[in-house]
Design a protein around this motif. Structure first.
Motif, PDB file in Angstrom:
ATOM      1  N   ASP A  11       0.856  -1.175   0.000  1.00 36.06           N
ATOM      2  CA  ASP A  11       0.000   0.000   0.000  1.00 36.06           C
ATOM      3  C   ASP A  11       0.906   1.243   0.000  1.00 36.06           C
ATOM      4  O   ASP A  11       2.109   1.152   0.276  1.00 36.06           O
ATOM      5  N   ASP A  13      -0.191   5.198   0.954  1.00 33.58           N
ATOM      6  CA  ASP A  13      -0.433   6.129   2.064  1.00 33.58           C
ATOM      7  C   ASP A  13      -0.622   5.364   3.377  1.00 33.58           C
ATOM      8  O   ASP A  13      -1.462   4.465   3.470  1.00 33.58           O
ATOM      9  N   GLY A  14       0.138   5.731   4.380  1.00 28.30           N
ATOM     10  CA  GLY A  14      -0.022   5.091   5.690  1.00 28.30           C
ATOM     11  C   GLY A  14       0.752   3.792   5.817  1.00 28.30           C
ATOM     12  O   GLY A  14       0.786   3.192   6.892  1.00 28.30           O
ATOM     13  N   THR A  15       1.366   3.337   4.728  1.00 27.75           N
ATOM     14  CA  THR A  15       2.173   2.113   4.781  1.00 27.75           C
ATOM     15  C   THR A  15       3.603   2.445   4.343  1.00 27.75           C
ATOM     16  O   THR A  15       4.534   2.354   5.130  1.00 27.75           O
ATOM     17  N   ASN A 178     -11.567   3.760   2.727  1.00 29.12           N
ATOM     18  CA  ASN A 178     -10.279   4.088   3.339  1.00 29.12           C
ATOM     19  C   ASN A 178     -10.560   5.308   4.196  1.00 29.12           C
ATOM     20  O   ASN A 178     -10.621   6.425   3.690  1.00 29.12           O
ATOM     21  N   ASP A 214      -2.351  -1.002   5.616  1.00 26.46           N
ATOM     22  CA  ASP A 214      -2.739  -0.511   6.943  1.00 26.46           C
ATOM     23  C   ASP A 214      -4.229  -0.244   7.122  1.00 26.46           C
ATOM     24  O   ASP A 214      -4.664   0.024   8.233  1.00 26.46           O
ATOM     25  N   HIS A 215      -5.041  -0.238   6.036  1.00 22.92           N
ATOM     26  CA  HIS A 215      -6.418   0.260   6.192  1.00 22.92           C
ATOM     27  C   HIS A 215      -7.454  -0.665   5.547  1.00 22.92           C
ATOM     28  O   HIS A 215      -7.107  -1.688   4.973  1.00 22.92           O
ATOM     29  N   ASP A 218      -7.199  -2.320   2.234  1.00 23.82           N
ATOM     30  CA  ASP A 218      -6.127  -3.316   2.097  1.00 23.82           C
ATOM     31  C   ASP A 218      -6.586  -4.715   2.494  1.00 23.82           C
ATOM     32  O   ASP A 218      -5.901  -5.704   2.177  1.00 23.82           O
TER      33      ASP A 218
HETATM   34 MG   LIG Z   1      -3.109   3.068   3.485  1.00 24.01          MG
END
Ligand SMILES: [Mg+2]
Length: 272
Positions: A11, A13-15, A178, A214-215, A218
Motif C-alpha cells: 500500500d 499512504d499510511g504504509t 479508506n 494498513d487500512h 487493504d
Molecule cells: Mg493506506
C-alpha cells in the motif's frame, strides 16, 4: 520455511509513507527494495490512488526507487516501462467496460445514495468527470458517481450503513473504504483480486506473493487468499491487524515504512 518472496505488494499512504512526518519514507526501505529487486523480486505499489495521483505522490515524497508495477484505484494494473506507464494485457480495458456497464445498470441505486448523502450528511459525492480537468462538464449523472468523501469517520459509518441496506438491489456493486474516503466498484475488483491477476501475469504463485497495508481497502489482499505472506505496519487499524493475525501473517511493531522493513526481514530471513 517460507516460500521465497517473488512479488511484493505495498500500500502507499499510511504504509510506505507517513503523512506529516518530515521524513515520510525510510531511506532504509529504499535500500531493502533495491536489494530485493536486484535478486529479481518484483515490486508493485497497490493503492486506492488513481495513476496520476500516485505519480504525484511518488514525486512529492521523493521516493528513491520506482516500483515495477502500480495497481491503482484498487483495480487497474500498470507496468513501468522505458516509455512510461503502460497497461498490462487487456485487464484495464475489461475492467473499465465492466464498471461502465455496472454503473449504468445501477443508476437508480446510485441516485438513492446521492440523495441520502446530500440530504442527510455534509459529505461530498465525487463524479468521474469532475475529477477530469479536461472534461469539466459539471454533470451530476449518477452513472458517473465514482465515490464520496465524508467529513469524518462517524459520518462515513452512517453512509456505509445506508449503502449496505440497499446493496441487495445491485449484487455486483461493492465499495472500497479508506477512512473518510469511499469509492464505488464492481465486486470482482479489489486490491486482492487485482494483485492475484498481476501474479498470474508474472507467473508468480500465491505462496510467493507478499502484501502489506494498513487500512480497510487493504483487507482483500491481507486475508491470505491472494498472498501467501501478509503483514501490516504497527500503525494499522484494528481490523487490519486482526485480519493479518487470522491469516497467520506478521504484525510489525514499527509503523509505516519501518514496519514494512520489519515484515520483509521476517519473510526474507537472508536479507543483509
Ligand atoms: Mg493506506
Amino acid at each position: 520455511m517460507h516460500a521465497p518472496v517473488l512479488l511484493i505488494s505495498t500500500d502507499f499512504d499510511g504504509t510506505l509513507v507517513e503523512h506529516g512526518n518530515p521524513a515520510p519514507f525510510s531511506s532504509a526501505l529504499g535500500e531493502v527494495l533495491l536489494h530485493l529487486r536486484g535478486r529479481g523480486v518484483r515490486w508493485a505499489i497497490n493503492t486506492g490512488r488513481t495513476l496520476p495521483w500516485l505519480v504525484d505522490g511518488l514525486n512529492s515524497f521523493a521516493l528513491p526507487v520506482q516500483p515495477d508495477f502500480a495497481i491503482t484505484a484498487e483495480r487497474e494494473i500498470h507496468a513501468l516501462t522505458e516509455a512510461g506507464w503502460a497497461d498490462v494485457g487487456d485487464w484495464n480495458a475489461v475492467c473499465a467496460q465492466r464498471h461502465e456497464a455496472l454503473f449504468a445498470s445501477a443508476a437508480p441505486f446510485l441516485a438513492e445514495i446521492i440523495g441520502f448523502v446530500e440530504r442527510e450528511t455534509k459529505a461530498e459525492v465525487r463524479f468521474t468527470r469532475h475529477a477530469d480537468p479536461r472534461n469539466p462538464t459539471g454533470t451530476r449523472d449518477p452513472r458517473e458517481a465514482s465515490g464520496l468523501v465524508a467529513t469524518d469517520d462517524r459520518e462515513m459509518d452512517r453512509i456505509v450503513a445506508f449503502v449496505d441496506t440497499l446493496r441487495s438491489q445491485v449484487p455486483d456493486f461493492s465499495y472500497q473504504r479508506n477512512s473518510i474516503y469511499l469509492s464505488f466498484c464492481h465486486r470482482d475488483y479489489d486490491k486482492g483480486t487485482t494483485l492475484a491477476e498481476l501474479g498470474r501475469h508474472l507467473g508468480v504463485p500465491r505462496e510467493s506473493i507478499f502484501a502489506v497495508g494498513d487500512h480497510q481497502n487493504d483487507l482483500p489482499m491481507l486475508t491470505g487468499t491472494h498472498a501467501g505472506h501478509v503483514a501490516c505496519p504497527g500503525n494499522s487499524i484494528a481490523s487490519v491487524k486482526a485480519t493479518v493475525r487470522a491469516a497467520g501473517g506478521y504484525v510489525a511493531e514499527a509503523g509505516y515504512s519501518a514496519g514494512v522493513i520489519e515484515a520483509l526481514r521476517y519473510y526474507c530471513r537472508d536479507l543483509p
